[in-house]
Design an enzyme around this catalytic site. Structure first.
Site, PDB file in Angstrom:
ATOM      1  N   ASP A  15       8.491   4.781  12.860  1.00  0.00           N
ATOM      2  CA  ASP A  15       8.712   6.079  13.484  1.00  0.00           C
ATOM      3  C   ASP A  15       7.533   6.991  13.130  1.00  0.00           C
ATOM      4  O   ASP A  15       7.028   6.950  12.019  1.00  0.00           O
ATOM      5  CB  ASP A  15      10.033   6.636  12.923  1.00  0.00           C
ATOM      6  CG  ASP A  15      10.251   8.105  13.210  1.00  0.00           C
ATOM      7  OD1 ASP A  15      11.004   8.413  14.143  1.00  0.00           O
ATOM      8  OD2 ASP A  15       9.681   8.946  12.488  1.00  0.00           O
ATOM      9  N   ASP A 115       8.413   7.948  20.093  1.00  0.00           N
ATOM     10  CA  ASP A 115       7.875   7.952  18.727  1.00  0.00           C
ATOM     11  C   ASP A 115       8.419   6.825  17.853  1.00  0.00           C
ATOM     12  O   ASP A 115       8.274   6.874  16.640  1.00  0.00           O
ATOM     13  CB  ASP A 115       8.096   9.309  18.059  1.00  0.00           C
ATOM     14  CG  ASP A 115       9.566   9.610  17.856  1.00  0.00           C
ATOM     15  OD1 ASP A 115      10.410   8.824  18.328  1.00  0.00           O
ATOM     16  OD2 ASP A 115       9.879  10.625  17.228  1.00  0.00           O
ATOM     17  N   GLU A 116       9.027   5.826  18.434  1.00  0.00           N
ATOM     18  CA  GLU A 116       9.566   4.728  17.642  1.00  0.00           C
ATOM     19  C   GLU A 116       9.282   3.383  18.293  1.00  0.00           C
ATOM     20  O   GLU A 116       9.430   3.242  19.510  1.00  0.00           O
ATOM     21  CB  GLU A 116      11.097   4.875  17.511  1.00  0.00           C
ATOM     22  CG  GLU A 116      11.554   5.268  16.113  1.00  0.00           C
ATOM     23  CD  GLU A 116      13.064   5.456  16.037  1.00  0.00           C
ATOM     24  OE1 GLU A 116      13.496   6.615  16.032  1.00  0.00           O
ATOM     25  OE2 GLU A 116      13.809   4.460  15.985  1.00  0.00           O
TER      26      GLU A 116
END
Length: 431
Positions: A15, A115-116
């Site tokens: 992340d 974002d992951e």
DNA sequence: TCTGGGGTCCTAGGACCC
DNA sequence: TCTGGGGTCCTAGGACCC
């Protein structure tokens, strides 16, 4: 618990810490760890916007969380408030994933959100060292050096363990690494105090478990799995597996099940009561999703419309409605799709009811590979081609270069929203 | 908390078919 | 026709995630 038959590998969920806010800091040459900055959605339809992300320093100094609204922010000159630039974040996300690709084959990398990402390092990590934690640190270091982004990592024997390790243990660890393996499930998963901290469990599910006298993960792990299945169905089986750190999903088959629907929705700037002004917005959203549909080279086999009523009338009319239908033939044509959306609206809307929220989706997507002909109407391939050209013009010159004449009527929000990406400012005129 | 926006998956009941 | 039984498709709605 006998784990010998369970799939076992080396998985990471990575992340990007405070992603939007960190990208904004680094793009401005500021230190994300010491600069208080929040990214604030500009959406004019709400009361001043919503905090989309805040830097660690903003959280620390001003106690800001992502549910804050503009009105909740402190009036302090040190706090930087900036609009989102979604296109920049998308570009950075691609750059991050390109670094990950140096460590895993393409099929072992799943971008999970902006974002992951999930990495299956099972087959490749030994190429980079003898100690898995060293390899993890090396990946973090590469991302920091090249892109100036901080990553937090969950490591596990399967994606579920890695995800829980990320969510629960990585953030407060000095190296930003959390680890859960089959060996440590009772030590790491069972003591988690708040059951809703576990991925996949929210308040509703917690309440259903509480009704069975299950109040924590330890109790869940030691509950009768047959009772769980009887009371909660498949969900009960999955919850029991989660408590034991078991995850039988196959990354590769899961990837194939994407692109099932495309939708857009919006909260209106005020209550809309006139039929025609509501229909203008439905047509705009319909045109927008059809444009995205064609950009993905897909066609839709179904449509979905949801209408939320104004709070002021909900005691009389209810919260609103949501209905869907299947199309007789798949299509990517705006006219056909909006006609169905308008049909649903006309069928279920109560005359005069004040509307505050509108959502439309196209569903049952398939690849657009020669449109299936409908025996009740003549072939209109030419029309689809015209729309492809319109899409291309929008891509090159911005969304407002061509628009439906409807958007100039009262009620239209297309022009005001044309710079948005995913409902937020794109930061430039292209999408 | 109460109108931010874009998604996915699961369940249940009705319609329909053989 | 009455209540045989299995299966699929469709829609509505619930729940959750980022």
């Amino acid at each position: 618990m006998d784990y010998s038959q369970e799939p076992t590998g080396v998985y990471l969920v990575i992340d990007n810490k405070s992603f939007y806010a960190t990208v904004e800091c680094t793009a401005r040459g500021l230190d994300p760890l010491t600069t208080p900055l929040v990214v604030m959605s500009e959406a004019a339809n709400t009361n001043g916007g919503l905090v989309l992300a805040s830097s660690p320093a903003a959280k620390r100094m001003f106690n800001i969380s992502n549910v804050n609204r503009r009105r909740d922010l402190p009036n302090d000159k040190r706090l930087l408030v900036v609009p989102p630039r979604m296109n920049l974040y998308i570009e950075r996300n691609i750059a991050v994933n390109n670094i990950f690709r140096e460590y895993v084959a393409d099929e072992d990398l799943i971008p999970y959100s902006i974002d992951e990402s999930i990495l299956n390092l099972t087959h490749s990590w030994r190429l980079f060292g003898n100690n898995i934690l060293q390899v993890v640190r090396r990946i973090q270091h590469e991302v920091k050096e090249r892109l100036d982004l901080i990553t937090t990592v969950g490591l596990g024997n399967n994606p579920l363990q890695a995800k829980i390790a990320l969510d629960i243990y990585s953030k407060h660890n000095s190296e930003f690494i959390g680890v859960i393996t089959y060996d440590t499930v009772p030590n790491k998963i069972w003591p988690i105090a708040d059951i809703t901290d576990i991925w996949g469990i929210n308040h509703r599910t917690a309440a259903r478990l509480a009704a069975l006298n299950i109040h924590n993960i330890h109790q869940l792990a030691n509950a009768d799995p047959y009772l769980l299945k009887e009371k909660l169905g498949l969900m009960g089986t999955q919850l029991y597996a989660t408590a034991w750190g078991i995850d039988r999903t196959n990354m590769h088959t899961q990837v194939l099940r994407r692109d099932k629907s495309i939708g857009n929705s919006q909260v209106l700037p005020r209550d809309y009561c006139q039929k025609d002004e509501i229909e203008v917005v439905i047509k705009e959203l319909g045109a927008q999703i059809c444009s995205r549909l064609r950009a993905h080279n897909k066609q839709a086999g179904g449509v979905y419309l949801s209408i939320g009523y104004s709070l002021s009338i909900q005691d009389r009319y209810g919260a609103g409605f949501a209905h869907s239908l299947k199309l007789s033939t798949s299509t990517a044509e705006t006219d056909k799709i909006t006609a169905q959306l308008l049909y649903l609206f006309d069928k279920y809307w109560e005359e005069g009811a004040a509307v505050r929220h509108i959502g439309v989706s196209v569903t049952r997507l398939t690849s657009r590979y020669g449109e299936q002909l409908d025996i009740f109407s003549s072939p209109r391939q030419d029309k689809v081609k015209v729309e492809d050209v319109m899409d291309e013009i929008r891509r090159r010159f911005g969304k407002t270069a061509i628009m439906r004449a409807n958007s100039l009527k009262p009620g239209g929000t297309f022009i005001a929203r044309s710079g948005l990406v995913g409902g937020h400012s794109g930061g430039n005129s292209f999408e």
